[in-house]
Design an enzyme around this catalytic site. Sequence first.
Site, PDB file in Angstrom:
ATOM      1  N   GLY A 177       0.795  -1.227   0.000  1.00 28.37           N
ATOM      2  CA  GLY A 177       0.000   0.000   0.000  1.00 28.37           C
ATOM      3  C   GLY A 177       0.824   1.272   0.000  1.00 28.37           C
ATOM      4  N   SER A 217       2.298  -3.438  -3.712  1.00 32.59           N
ATOM      5  CA  SER A 217       2.244  -2.399  -4.744  1.00 32.59           C
ATOM      6  C   SER A 217       2.442  -2.948  -6.166  1.00 32.59           C
ATOM      7  CB  SER A 217       3.248  -1.277  -4.450  1.00 32.59           C
ATOM      8  OG  SER A 217       2.920  -0.643  -3.225  1.00 32.59           O
TER       9      SER A 217
HETATM   10  P1  PGA Z   1      -1.028  -3.557  -2.198  1.00 28.61           P
HETATM   11  O1  PGA Z   1      -1.430  -4.683  -1.137  1.00 28.61           O
HETATM   12  O2  PGA Z   1      -1.037  -4.191  -3.549  1.00 28.61           O
HETATM   13  O3  PGA Z   1      -2.078  -2.475  -2.044  1.00 28.61           O
HETATM   14  O4  PGA Z   1       0.345  -3.071  -1.832  1.00 28.61           O
HETATM   15  C1  PGA Z   1      -0.947  -5.999  -1.255  1.00 28.61           C
HETATM   16  C2  PGA Z   1      -1.482  -6.853  -0.133  1.00 28.61           C
HETATM   17  O5  PGA Z   1      -1.592  -6.365   1.001  1.00 28.61           O
HETATM   18  O6  PGA Z   1      -1.792  -8.047  -0.346  1.00 28.61           O
END
Ligand code: PGA
Length: 258
Positions: A177, A217
Amino acid sequence: MLKARRTPIIAGNWKMHKTAAEAVNFVQELRPAVAGQNGVEVVVCPSFVALVPVIEALKGSNIGVAAQNVFWEKQGAYTGEVSPLMLKEAGCRYVIIGHSERRQYFGERDETVNRKLKAALAHGLTPIVCVGEQLAEREAGVTEKVIRTQTEAALAGLLPEQAAGLVVAYEPVWAIGTGKTASDEDAQQVIGFIRTLVEGMYGLEAAGRMRIQYGGSVKPENIAGLMARPDIDGALVGGASLTVDSFAAIVKGAGVKI
Ligand code: PGA
């Protein structure tokens, strides 16, 4: 350990997003958007209350459904928990276990991850087990030590055949995130290390069959680079799984043959 033996798996972890109605609308749009995308397994992970309507809406498609958590007991006085039996009966194929947000906010530990994993397997669910280091751990140079501890504890006490069928998601906590993806090389290095650990625990055959995803991400722009690495078998996607366009683009990117 030929990659060609392992079908890549792209799973969209919606976390605490999408009501049941929104979730159903999403998968109705997703179905045609990923139809004909061969060679990649696609999974969505809705909230508990959206599982049944989503599974219903996906009948007749190849898109799998995962729960985001599970308890280890089959039934009993455990207010607020959902059992592996309930998930199996609802039609879930997968379940995420030990996501870093569960470890951070809900007190999950390696030992509870292992109990949940065994319970899920006993009920015919495929666990997507998450491991990953914190930023301070990476900066202190102890990434492999952390990953070893988490992996050995989470995967303890399985049969080689069970280990082979698991999905592991390597998710560096600092990349979740944040918009900061691990470099393809760093992701490959840790995922290759996990595969070597599994080889030590369960042998070459299990290690060669087990699918290991990268998460943190992941976006349409970075999926192809990750997938080009020999040990990376797909992605666990959070933010970019919330819109059909970006999720479908990631699925397509994962299908690029190398
Ligand atoms: P993100 O989350 O792709 O938003 O970084 C990945 C996850 O927590 O599985």
